[in-house]
Write an enzyme that holds these catalytic residues in place. Structure first.
Site, mmCIF file in Angstrom:
data_model
loop_
_atom_site.group_PDB
_atom_site.id
_atom_site.type_symbol
_atom_site.label_atom_id
_atom_site.label_comp_id
_atom_site.label_asym_id
_atom_site.label_seq_id
_atom_site.Cartn_x
_atom_site.Cartn_y
_atom_site.Cartn_z
ATOM 1 N N CYS A 173 0.843 -1.204 0.000
ATOM 2 C CA CYS A 173 0.000 0.000 0.000
ATOM 3 C C CYS A 173 0.874 1.247 0.000
ATOM 4 O O CYS A 173 2.099 1.168 0.044
ATOM 5 C CB CYS A 173 -0.945 0.011 1.198
ATOM 6 S SG CYS A 173 -0.106 0.116 2.790
ATOM 7 N N CYS A 185 3.510 1.738 2.685
ATOM 8 C CA CYS A 185 4.753 0.999 2.464
ATOM 9 C C CYS A 185 5.713 1.840 1.617
ATOM 10 O O CYS A 185 6.911 1.924 1.903
ATOM 11 C CB CYS A 185 4.470 -0.321 1.751
ATOM 12 S SG CYS A 185 3.389 -1.464 2.624
ATOM 13 N N ASP A 243 -3.303 12.026 -31.199
ATOM 14 C CA ASP A 243 -2.508 11.709 -32.377
ATOM 15 C C ASP A 243 -3.416 11.806 -33.601
ATOM 16 O O ASP A 243 -4.578 11.400 -33.557
ATOM 17 C CB ASP A 243 -1.943 10.292 -32.249
ATOM 18 C CG ASP A 243 -1.219 9.863 -33.513
ATOM 19 O OD1 ASP A 243 -0.237 10.516 -33.867
ATOM 20 O OD2 ASP A 243 -1.673 8.890 -34.139
#
Length: 760
Positions: free
Chosen positions: A24, A27, A452
């Site tokens: 998570c 961490c 694009d």
């Protein structure tokens, strides 16, 4: 001051790590903080890719960095360059992000059996516990036996992570899941063992017993489902590089000197070295970057540049590896091989853009960073308070368990997976693929969308759009004459002209010049006519005079963004055939919809400015929002420039040349009609080729995100109300379990509303 006295800055180096064990955002924060305490070290940790990029300006060694991560409670190792074979330099160093990630990508495979076991056992547990009609005498013992593997083996990853965090005096969602599941199971087991006859009767309502086995099982199953979906998304991240690098030619026909003569020898393309001369026949891929030393042809560069029109090349022209030779035979001298090629550089661009993405801070993890320790403290204080005030162990334990049970994140575990499953399922019905929950966060703040041109706004295919009459023939005859001679050519422009003139007469005496044009004899009105079609130089070679009036007509077509081909009959110019990459019918309406969603559309293309401005005018994009003549490297830089100006950028594209830009953008959207590499590099994929689906995809993502946030609100709302009530002893675990179930039902019902998206 002499140069010897000038202050010198310490050398800077980049260390890249693979890190395992993070679950998570907290961490990620812990690893970054620990590494940041080392002198001269700055770290950026990427949770989805399980990697870290560490900038070192001091004397800290690589091993010091690895040891610091290990001391934090996670495993780490230095990234190794990728090399699929000893003779494959093109792949070496091109994938610093995904090298080890792909090899240890069994995370989803490891979770799958645990999820399957949990799901198969949880269904009967929930049915027996919550449906009185499904019960039988002493049903609690069967429920106990079925729940045990779920809360131990299936939930092992949660318990393991909680233990690692506890060793470092830290807590995450895994901590609360582990404690909540364990508390619900142990409390229920204690109740069952203390009174073995508690479930001797069938048809018991939930209020008639104090068993919460179904609570523990359901929490584990749904959180495993979310973890499994996340692991799948991580594994797919590496496929972009794999797909990109596979586009190169596998073999090359090299010219070798043997016995005083030159012979053609087939060799692996990755064995080419500087100076090698190799042959490329029509329809073959060019093996590596080089210079044409003999021959002339038209090269389809759309895979690399996105240009819809083939580029004519001749002696001394530069060509790019992985592009396709469409017509004449070429001999090319290799100038860049292996990791130096344009294709390999594009691979590095994709890799760098992906590894540079910010860690995904999931809403639940951000809240849990504060919520988890608070709940643990409240549970402990509740137990101690009841013991001090009443001395009643059972009442103290019951109140503390009630706090943990009502805080146990069942609804929290459902909040994201159910909304994501429902939203992505509805999206799949509409031809929209959402890669994962992090994508939904990205759509929230997007304010600019880069489109694009080729294949996204336009069809990506040349088509005849006009015939300019410059002689005494009508449009049908001019097109028929041009189609007759062009039909015998393999050039893509020739094929487009032939397709626009079905039923054209046959041609005899055909000849062609690569990069120039074609010539042949065609029957017209009962007589043979010599027809010449092609560029200006080709007509002049064949004795056709082009007047100033004719040149003005040509210039007008070119200014309008068209490719114009001369047509002459019996030595006189009779017309010009104009071709364009046509705009998709849905593009204008889609761009209007994107503007309504608050997005600023920007047209980005490798084509020239005249073509780009004409397309922008047709679809409603402002002239100042057109970026033309942009190469693949420039597309990435254009995205970065917009981001540096404060824009949150989405990118929609379909070609290999878009892959790096899709990865660099805050939100990458691939058109499903495009290449696999573009799809793999993107966050969202629309399986059709309409820009309207792009607008619909963004709208669906935003609605799904709003649903998740609403779910999270309700998931925590009952905690906010229920925890203090439970702590004061007014809420026993049974009622807490019912409140949690009600919250879960609310979350699921809210998520299911997404099934109506796009209907009516």
């Amino acid at each position: 001051m002499s140069t010897d006295q000038l202050p010198t800055s310490p050398p800077t180096r980049i260390v890249e790590l693979d890190i395992q064990g993070m679950t998570c955002a907290s961490c990620v924060g812990r690893v970054e903080r620990k590494l940041g305490k080392l002198e001269g070290v700055q770290a950026s940790v990427n949770l989805p890719l399980e990697s870290a990029t560490v900038t070192v300006t001091g004397s800290i060694s690589d091993q010091d960095i690895v040891d610091t991560v290990h001391a934090t409670g996670y495993t780490a190792q230095l990234k190794r360059p990728v090399r699929t074979s000893t003779a494959d330099p093109a792949l070496e160093g091109t994938d610093p992000v995904h090298s080890d990630h792909l090899s240890h990508g069994g995370t989803a495979a490891q979770l799958r059996p645990r999820l399957i076991v949990a799901a198969l056992l949880t269904v009967p547990v929930a049915v027996i516990s919550m449906v009185p009609a499904a019960q039988f005498p002493h049903w609690g013992w069967l429920v106990f036996a079925l729940t045990l593997p779920v809360v131990t083996w299936s939930a092992w990853s949660f318990h393991r992570a909680a233990a690692i965090n506890a060793r470092h005096l830290a807590s995450t969602m895994d901590t609360l899941v582990s404690i909540g599941v364990t508390a619900a199971f142990l409390f229920s087991a204690w109740q069952l063992l203390a009174d073995p006859s508690i479930t001797e009767h069938a048809g018991m309502a939930m209020s008639d017993h104090a068993l919460y086995f179904e609570v523990a099982a359901v929490v584990v199953t749904f959180l495993l489902l979310g973890r499994y979906l996340e692991a799948n998304a991580k594994q797919r991240a590496g496929e972009a590089l794999k797909a990109l690098l596979s586009l190169g030619a596998k073999e090359a026909t090299v010219l070798r000197d043997q016995d005083g003569r030159r012979v053609e020898v087939k060799v692996p393309a990755d064995s080419l070295v500087h100076g090698d001369q190799f042959v490329v026949r029509p329809g073959e891929k060019i093996a590596t970057d080089g210079v044409v030393v003999d021959g002339a042809s038209a090269v389809d560069t759309s895979l690399i540049t996105g240009e819809s029109m083939p580029v004519d090349v001749g002696i001394d022209d530069v060509v790019t590896g992985a592009t396709i030779n469409t017509s004449g035979r070429l001999i090319i001298r290799a100038t860049r091989v292996g990791s130096e090629t344009t294709l390999a550089q594009m691979g590095r661009l994709v890799s760098q853009a992906q590894s540079g993405k910010a860690p995904i801070a999931r809403l639940a993890d951000r809240i849990s960073a504060v919520f988890v320790p608070i709940v643990l403290v409240i549970a402990v204080l509740t137990f101690v308070g009841w013991m001090v005030l009443t001395g009643d162990l059972q009442s103290a334990f019951t109140a503390a368990v009630a706090v943990l049970v009502i805080a146990c994140p069942c609804a929290l575990g459902l909040a994201t997976p159910t909304a994501l499953l429902t939203g992505s399922g509805r999206g799949a019905q509409l031809g929209i693929l959402i890669r994962g929950p992090q994508v939904l966060e990205d759509t929230r703040t997007v304010d600019t969308i880069v489109l694009d041109k080729t294949g996204t706004v336009t069809t990506g295919k040349l088509a005849v759009t006009d015939v300019v009459l410059l002689g005494g023939l009508d449009r049908t005859r001019v097109l028929a004459l041009a189609g007759a001679v062009e039909a015998a050519s393999e050039h893509p422009i020739a094929q487009a002209i032939a397709a626009a003139a079905p039923g054209h007469p046959p041609v005899t005496g055909f000849s062609s010049s690569a990069g120039g044009g074609v010539r042949g004899t065609v029957e017209d009105g009962g007589r043979d006519v010599t027809v010449v079609a092609g560029r200006s130089g080709w007509l002049e070679e064949n004795g056709v005079v082009i007047s100033d009036e004719h040149l003005t007509a040509l210039q007008d077509q070119q200014d309008a963004g068209s490719t114009a081909i001369w047509v002459a009959a019996d030595g006189h110019v009779v017309g010009l055939v104009s071709l364009k990459d046509t705009v998709k019918d849905s593009s204008a309406a889609a761009i209007t919809r994107l503007k309504e969603l608050g997005l600023r559309p920007i047209l980005l293309t490798g084509d020239n400015a005249a073509v780009a401005q004409r397309v922008a005018e047709q679809v409603g994009i402002a002239p100042e929002d057109v970026l033309a003549g942009i190469l693949p490297e420039g597309k990435v830089q254009a995205i970065r420039n917009l981001q540096s100006e404060g824009a949150t950028v989405a990118m929609a594209g379909d070609g290999v040349n878009d892959a790096a830009a899709l990865a660099q953008a805050d939100l990458g959207i691939a058109m499903g009609s495009g290449t696999d590499v573009a799809i793999e590099a993107a966050d969202l994929t629309v399986m059709g080729n309409s820009l309207e689906q792009v607008a619909q995809a963004i709208e669906l993502s935003r609605i799904t995100l709003r649903t998740i946030k609403t779910n999270l609100f309700w998931a925590f709302f009952y905690n906010t109300i229920g925890i203090p009530v439970a702590a004061l002893g007014f809420l026993n675990p049974m009622v807490a379990g019912a409140a949690m179930a009600a919250s879960s039902v609310l979350v699921v019902a809210n998520s299911l509303r997404l099934r109506r998206f796009g209907k009516g």
